[in-house]
Design an enzyme around this catalytic site. Structure first.
Site, PDB file in Angstrom:
ATOM      1  N   GLU B 209       9.061  -2.795   3.430  1.00 30.84           N
ATOM      2  CA  GLU B 209       9.116  -1.816   2.344  1.00 30.84           C
ATOM      3  C   GLU B 209       8.580  -0.492   2.849  1.00 30.84           C
ATOM      4  OE1 GLU B 209       6.744  -3.952  -0.522  1.00 30.84           O
ATOM      5  OE2 GLU B 209       4.911  -2.957   0.090  1.00 30.84           O
ATOM      6  N   HIS B 247       2.202  -1.470  -4.677  1.00 26.64           N
ATOM      7  CA  HIS B 247       1.398  -1.909  -3.533  1.00 26.64           C
ATOM      8  C   HIS B 247       0.583  -0.748  -2.997  1.00 26.64           C
ATOM      9  CE1 HIS B 247       3.994  -5.603  -2.241  1.00 26.64           C
ATOM     10  NE2 HIS B 247       3.125  -5.891  -3.180  1.00 26.64           N
TER      11      HIS B 247
END
Lengths: 381, 289
Positions: B209, B247
Site C-alpha cells: 500500500e 494505517h
C-alpha cells in the site's frame, strides 16, 4: 498531533532554545498592542496547520503601527488553504545574516531517529532534500542510548556550520533530541534557525508533531490539542472515532480495515466512479458503530450512492447487518441507494438478516462496486 | 510445507485473560494451533480454556517448552511485552496490538537486531499455515492448504486476496500479515526470502500500500534474488497526498516516493505483474501455476 507554532515555541523556549519575543493575538487591536510592546519591525504569522504559510500570504512584516493594523486586518479572518485564520503570532522580526535547518525525525526505513542539519535553511527544505541531498547532514541515533554529544557535534560539523556557531547549534540539536525523546515526538524541526550578525542563534519557526499513539503518556501536550476541522463531516468522524478522509467524488465508501477500504476506493475509480470518502469502521465494529458510519456518509451532500464492503475477521457479518438495518429502518424513504457486500466471519448469517428491501446485496467486491457506481451515475443525472 | 509456523509450533498467548486474548486463543485452538500457555502478570496459576497461565513469559516458555508467542496486550504495555518475549527467548513473536507508540517500536527494533527472535507485526492479523496452525486473528475458514505464499501489509486485504485464490481452488503454503505500522519486525524482503527458500511455495502474492518505500525495496530484491514468481497488489491509488489513510504508515509524503504509482512501476520493472483488482492478482497467480 501537530502543535501550533506558538505552542511548539513555548515548549522549545522552556527547554532553553532561544526564540524571538512574541505574543498571540486574535484581533487587530491585540496585534497593534503586541507590536507596540515588542517594537517594530514585527512579523505577523497566521496560526493554522498549513505548510507554506508565507507563500500563501499567511505571514507578513509590519514596520509601523499603520502597517501592523493593515496586515492584521488582512490575515485575521482570511481563508488559508481551507483553514480559517482566527489567531496570529506577533513576533519580533529578527535581523539575520544566515539561516540554518535543524531537525529530528523518524527514519522509518532504518527504524531509527535521525538528526539533520543543513546550512540551506530558510527555503523549502523538502526541495533541498530532493535536489541536493548532500546539503543535509544526517546522523542516525540509537534509540536505546539516545544522542551522544559527539553525534550532535559530528552532524553540525558535517553540515559545514561555521566553527564559531557549532557549539551553540550542537547544543540546540541536543535539546531538540531530548524533546523528541521525552515528548514522544514524531518530528521536531526548526527552519530557519536564524543567525544574527553577532553570532547569536534564534529559532524563527518551530515544528513539533507528537505521535498520536503516545498521547496517553503525554497529557500536558494532549491538552494543548485544538481540534481544527476542515468541515463538519471531519468533526463528526472525530466524535464517532472513525478514520475518515473526505474526498471530492459522489460514491460513499464504508469498510473495515485500512487496506481493504483503500482497495474499495481504488476499485470505484477503476470502474469509472469517484470516491466521496475513505471511512474505516475498524475491527470488531458493533451494530451502533455501523449505523453511525451510515449516518456520516448520508450526511455528505455530495454522496449519491453508498457501498458497504466488509470482510470480517474480528468483525462479524451479523453485527454489521443489524447495524445497517437499524440505520435504514429509521427512514421512510432511503436517502441514497446502499449496496452491501459481506464476506468472512458470520457473513452468511449477516446476509440472512439484511433487509433486501432496503439494500442491494452483492456477493463479490467487484459486483458490489460496479453496482454502486451504476447507482451513483443514475442518481447524479 | 510452510514457513515459520506449523502444527509443532508451541504457542504462548500474552494477554490471554483479556477479552481479545481469550477469544482469539479459543479461535486459534479450534483451528488446531498448539496453544500451550498464557502469560499475564499477576494471573499466574489460573487456567483459560484449559490452558495454564503464568506470570511471566520466561516461566511459560520454560514450563511448557514454548517457542512462539502471540501478543494481545494493550498498546501502552505491548512494547514491554515484546521485549519480554525476545528475552525469554522465543523463536517467533507475533504482535497483533494496534497503536503501539512508534518510539517504543524503535527500541524494540534495536533489540531485534541483537537477538535471533523473529517478530511479525505489530498492528497485523498474524500468520497462518492453512490446516496446521494460525497465530493471530485471521479467519481460518477462508484459507486452504496449497502452493502460494502470501505477504501483506493489510489484514482485510489479505482476506480479500485469499478469498479470490481459494474460491478458484488455489491454496496457500503460509500467509503472513506483516502489519501497517511505520516500524515493523518482519518486512516484505524477509518474507519473500522465506518463500523463495521454501521448496513448496510455487508462487507468491505481495500486497502493499501507499507510504514508505518498502515495496520499492522489495521489488529490487525480487529482481535480484528470486526465481519464484511474484504477483502484486498495491492499495491506495486514489489516496490524496498528505492524508493518513487509516494505517499509521499509509500516508503519501507528496515528494514522489511512497505513491501507488512509484510502487507499481518498481514492481513492474522487476517483472512483477500488479493486478488492478484483487481478482486480477489471482489471475496472475493462476498463470504462474
Amino acid at each position: 498531533m501537530r502543535l501550533h507554532e506558538y505552542q511548539a515555541k513555548s515548549v522549545f523556549a522552556d527547554a532553553g532554545i532561544p526564540t524571538p519575543d512574541a505574543t498571540l493575538a486574535s484581533s487587530v487591536d491585540e496585534v497593534v498592542e503586541a507590536a507596540e510592546d515588542i517594537g517594530y519591525p514585527v512579523a505577523v504569522k497566521a496560526q493554522v496547520h498549513v505548510g507554506g504559510r508565507g507563500k500563501a500570504g499567511g505571514i507578513k512584516l509590519a514596520e509601523s503601527r499603520d502597517e501592523a493594523e493593515q496586515v492584521a486586518d488582512e490575515i485575521l479572518g482570511m481563508d488559508l488553504k481551507g483553514y480559517h485564520v482566527d489567531r496570529v503570532l506577533v513576533e519580533e522580526a529578527v535581523d539575520f545574516v544566515n539561516e540554518l535547518y535543524v531537525g529530528v525525525t523518524m527514519d522509518r526505513g532504518e527504524g531509527k531517529p535521525v538528526a539533520m542539519v543543513s546550512t540551506k535553511g530558510g527555503v523549502d527544505i523538502e526541495s533541498v532534500a530532493e535536489e541536493t541531498p548532500d546539503a543535509i547532514a544526517r546522523e542516525h541515533i540509537d534509540p536505546a542510548f539516545g544522542m551522544h554529544p559527539y553525534q550532535a557535534r559530528k552532524v553540525v560539523y558535517d553540515a559545514g556550520v561555521p566553527r564559531e556557531l557549532a557549539r551553540d547549534v550542537a547544543s540546540v540539536l541536543q535539546t531538540m533530541y531530548q524533546l523528541w525523546d521525552d515528548r514522544d515526538a514524531s518530528e521536531v524541526e526548526i527552519n530557519p534557525l536564524m543567525v544574527t550578525d553577532d553570532d547569536e542563534i534564534i529559532a524563527a519557526d518551530a515544528v513539533m508533531n507528537i505521535d498520536d499513539d503516545a498521547l496517553f503518556r503525554q497529557q500536558e501536550l494532549a491538552e494543548m490539542e485544538e481540534e481544527t476541522f476542515e468541515d463538519d463531516l471531519e468533526r463528526k468522524a472525530s466524535e464517532y472515532g472513525f478514520d475518515y478522509v473526505r474526498l471530492s467524488g459522489n460514491v460513499g465508501i464504508i469498510g473495515n480495515g485500512a487496506g481493504l477500504v483503500m482497495t474499495t476506493l481504488d476499485l470505484v475509480d477503476y470502474y469509472g466512479g469517484e470516491p466521496a470518502n475513505f471511512l474505516d469502521i475498524g475491527g470488531g465494529a458493533k451494530a451502533e458503530r455501523v449505523a453511525n458510519a451510515l449516518d456520516m456518509v448520508f450526511s455528505d451532500e455530495n454522496v449519491d450512492a453508498v457501498v458497504f464492503n466488509i470482510f470480517g475477521g474480528i468483525t462479524r457479518g451479523d453485527e454489521v447487518a443489524k447495524g445497517i438495518n437499524s440505520a435504514l429502518e429509521q427512514f421512510d424513504e432511503i436517502p441514497k441507494p446502499v449496496v452491501v457486500r459481506l464476506a468472512g466471519t458470520n457473513a452468511e448469517e449477516g446476509r440472512e438478516i439484511l433487509n433486501d428491501e432496503l439494500v442491494t446485496v452483492e456477493e463479490t467486491l467487484e459486483d458490489a462496486v460496479q453496482r454502486t457506481v451504476e447507482y451513483s451515475e443514475e442518481e447524479a443525472q | 510445507m510452510s514457513v515459520l509456523v506449523d502444527s509443532d509450533t508451541r504457542v504462548v498467548v500474552q494477554g490471554i485473560t483479556g477479552g481479545e486474548g481469550k477469544f482469539h486463543a479459543e479461535q486459534m485452538m479450534d483451528y488446531g494451533t498448539n496453544v500451550v500457555a498464557g502469560a499475564v502478570p499477576g494471573k499466574g496459576g489460573q487456567e483459560v480454556n484449559g490452558v495454564p497461565v503464568y506470570d511471566t513469559v520466561h516461566e511459560a516458555a520454560r514450563e511448557e517448552d514454548a517457542d512462539a508467542s502471540v501478543v494481545f496486550v494493550p498498546p501502552a504495555f505491548a512494547g514491554d511485552a515484546v521485549f519480554e518475549a525476545l528475552d525469554a527467548p522465543l523463536d517467533l513473536v507475533v504482535a497483533i496490538t494496534e497503536g503501539i507508540p512508534t518510539q517504543d517500536m524503535a527500541k524494540v527494533n534495536k533489540r531485534l537486531s541483537e537477538v535471533d527472535t523473529r517478530l511479525i507485526g505489530p498492528n497485523c492479523p498474524g500468520i497462518i499455515t492453512p490446516g496446521e496452525s494460525k497465530l493471530g486473528i485471521l479467519p481460518g475458514n477462508i484459507f486452504e492448504s496449497g502452493e502460494v505464499g502470501l505477504v501483506s501489509r493489510s489484514g482485510t486485504l489479505t482476506y480479500q486476496v485469499v478469498d479470490n485464490l481459494t474460491s478458484r481452488g488455489i491454496g496457500q503454503t503460509t500467509a503472513i500479515g506483516i502489519g501497517g505500522d511505520p516500524i515493523i519486525g518482519t518486512d516484505f524482503i524477509d518474507a519473500l526470502e522465506l518463500f523463495e527458500n521454501d521448496p513448496d511455495t510455487k508462487a507468491v502474492v505481495m500486497c502493499g500500500e501507499i507510504g514508505g518505500e518498502d515495496e520499492e525495496e522489495a521489488a529490487q530484491f525480487i529482481a535480484e534474488n528470486m526465481d519464484t514468481p511474484v504477483a502484486g497488489f498495491i492499495a491506495g491509488r486514489t489516496a490524496p497526498p498528505g492524508k493518513r489513510m487509516g494505517h499509521a504508515g499509509a500516508i503519501v509524503s507528496g515528494s514522489g516516493t511512497g505513491t501507488a504509482e512509484s510502487k507499481i512501476n518498481a514492481l513492474n520493472d522487476a517483472g512483477v505483474p500488479v493486478g488492478d483488482t484483487p481478482n486480477e492478482v489471482a489471475d496472475h497467480i493462476e498463470d504462474f501455476l
